[in-house]
Design an enzyme around this catalytic site. Structure first.
Site, PDB file in Angstrom:
ATOM      1  N   GLY A  87      33.759 -32.231  -7.664  1.00 20.18           N
ATOM      2  CA  GLY A  87      34.643 -32.844  -6.568  1.00 20.18           C
ATOM      3  C   GLY A  87      34.429 -34.405  -6.495  1.00 20.18           C
ATOM      4  N   THR A 134      36.983 -23.141  -7.165  1.00 24.39           N
ATOM      5  CA  THR A 134      37.919 -23.374  -6.505  1.00 24.39           C
ATOM      6  C   THR A 134      39.231 -22.824  -6.752  1.00 24.39           C
ATOM      7  OG1 THR A 134      37.511 -25.750  -6.717  1.00 24.39           O
ATOM      8  CG2 THR A 134      39.374 -25.520  -5.577  1.00 24.39           C
ATOM      9  N   GLY A 179      33.791 -31.989  -0.838  1.00 24.10           N
ATOM     10  CA  GLY A 179      34.389 -32.319  -2.202  1.00 24.10           C
ATOM     11  C   GLY A 179      35.718 -32.603  -2.022  1.00 24.10           C
TER      12      GLY A 179
END
Lengths: 376, 376
Positions: free
Chosen positions: A297, A243, A273
């Site tokens: 997530g 991410t 997520g």
């Protein structure tokens, strides 16, 4: 509160410059105003005038991340390390230039995240991982701590910079969250940059998908709660998750948070997520804190990670560092998850906890040098 | 805490039966055990034995809702009112039978929500509203307060009972949230009941879409934050919003929450509201409370409604009623939204606040009668 971490808070925003020293003295005088009364007031005024004459740099903070995982120095080449470090520095540079000029936290986090989205090293935008069907499905969200306005998109396959579309959802629609084809139609109408899906192809991520497919075929896992065999959990989370994100405090005291991701390698079933979920992967509130998360997530959603830290501060009167540590170092692993987050509170204190081997991260403050870190 | 509501908590679970009276006496004795010491312990044991001998009905609670909005008695026909009342009673009957037999809160909330999904009067399942494209896109989520496990689906068009698929996501996959076509593929693989999209057609909802399209074409609204003209906000929220939900405390002390919706009439761009968002429209935690929300979803997401109430209780040591009132009667309208929620806490206290004209709602407790309410 007895159950919470007793870790001492390290205030990374500790002032060191002369102007900051003056500011501290005023704070000291302010504190004792009720005792000293009129005399103190005069002193206060005197120092305030002195301070104004010096035109000190107003406080701002930018913190970014490029994902958490099993990032080991032993497995890193100097070239690769330089690639990550350069990209993080570029993102810090872009965002902090905006903050330095008095720009908004919102503009800064969007600008920083766009840099990371455009870099193929990170699992967001250009570097997004592949789904089981060989697609790249992107999610992103953004939140304005001043107004609690928020925007998010999920499962889009043609938008070059999902974070900017998330911002358009926030500012140009009455909605907070849009998904799939509908979100792409909105992006098009809003003049967002649309790419052919092939733009998101990178050889590294394609190889990652083949590895993941092989691993997923070989392993069956058992859920700790239901004791049932489940769809495969990722064996090697390093290449499966990732991410990018940014949080900022601007000179006007406003907070903002932004998160963008390509999700999970080999994901199926339109899985979403925490990244596009307000309160889980992203949250900002001028009363408390701005947070962007990275990690497994599903656990961030179940813990409502970001909002819980904000609420520990608002309702539990906790400071940022112990609140963030309680969630990332205790409750997250206790539930079986892992990951990290970046946070900046309304006073400019930052926290960057992670319970993985490493997290690509960096920060910069007014008048300070850019700091970029990867390992523990 | 000074800013919080000073409303006196009305404990709707106030005990009235004899067994409950005994229980209260024990609680009283327990409280003063440290003062009375050994003597009290003996008394306590005596009463505990008495209590066991009577084999009292263990505590359970079920609360349901069928949506909040401008529901006025003046605009209701006796037939329509009976339709709603009958459906709510049926949902309470189905869920409470499970709780009465010692079944789980999770089974109870799923069973109650399925009844409401199958009834065309409510905006969920069979009665779902139409999107701008003339489709029915359903969202749902469920959470287990014992394990913090959660499941959600969004934007599905063929699943008869979305709440059951949300539960399958929670129990049969490593994920929390699935969307669109992918979620439908998962549902099929899991043997969930799949319908032709025409199953969701109802004349009332189709007329609602035509009305909404006309209204939406006529109105331009200005956002209070950005002062920009925006995509149309719903003028008449009554026929545009709607949700069903259930929360329960079972005899084993476990909490669960479930929410299901057809979303917003004439919605575009794959819009998702709060119903499938864990922490916003749905949340359950055995330490605190189970909550299902209904109302203007965008505001529930921005406020992270359900988790915030849980956190007020966990970190702010607030009771359920003042916490829920603070969010629904103060913070929600202050931000410009409206709606309501149902909640049951770990001790069996319930709250059903709403800041709209009405909310279809009902509850039942062990040994008590079913209570169904519609108006203020």
């Amino acid at each position: 509160m007895k159950r919470l971490s007793s870790a001492v808070e390290t205030d990374l925003s500790k002032p060191s410059s002369t102007t900051e020293g003056n500011y501290d003295l005023i704070t000291f005088l302010e504190r004792y105003r009720t005792s000293f009364n009129g005399l103190t007031l005069i002193f206060s005024l005197f120092f305030t005038i002195t301070l104004s004459a010096q035109q000190p740099q107003k406080k701002y903070v930018l913190v970014i991340h490029g994902g958490a995982g099993t990032i080991l120095k032993s497995q890193m080449t100097p070239e690769k390390e330089k690639g990550y470090t350069d990209a993080l520095n570029e993102a810090l540079e872009k965002g902090s230039a905006i903050l330095n000029q008095g720009g908004s936290a919102l503009d800064a986090v969007e600008a920083s995240v766009r840099i990371l989205e455009d870099n193929p090293l990170f699992n967001a935008g250009k570097g997004a991982v592949f789904t089981n069907e060989g697609k790249n499905e992107l999610d992103a969200s953004i939140m304005n701590g001043k107004t609690l306005a928020a925007g998010a998109i999920a499962g889009v396959t043609t938008i070059k910079n999902p974070i900017s579309t998330a911002r358009a959802v926030m500012e140009k629609s009455p909605h907070v969250m849009m998904t799939g084809r509908g979100a792409e139609q909105f992006a098009k109408e809003q003049g967002q940059e649309i790419m052919d899906p092939s733009y998101f192809y990178t050889e590294d991520r394609w190889k990652g998908l083949q590895r993941a497919k092989q691993d997923d075929a070989e392993t069956i896992i058992v859920d700790s709660i239901t004791k049932q065999s489940l769809l495969k959990q990722p064996e090697n989370k390093d290449y499966k998750y990732g991410t990018v994100g940014a949080v900022a405090l601007d000179q006007h005291g406003n907070l903002a948070a932004a998160t963008s991701t390509g999700g999970m390698t080999n994901k199926k079933f339109g899985r979403i997520g925490d990244s596009p979920i307000i309160g889980a992967g992203t949250y900002a509130n001028n009363k408390t804190v701005a947070i962007s998360g990275t990690g497994w997530g599903e656990y961030f959603i179940r813990l409502v990670m970001a909002k819980t830290i904000s609420d520990m501060m608002e309702f539990g009167k906790m400071k940022l560092k112990p609140a963030a540590d309680e969630m990332i170092m205790k409750r997250l692993p206790a539930l079986g998850g892992d990951g990290g987050l970046i946070a900046v509170d309304k006073d400019g204190n930052i926290a960057m906890p992670f319970c993985t081997e490493g997290m690509y991260r960096g920060y910069v403050k007014e008048g300070g040098k850019k700091v970029v870190l990867i390992y523990k």
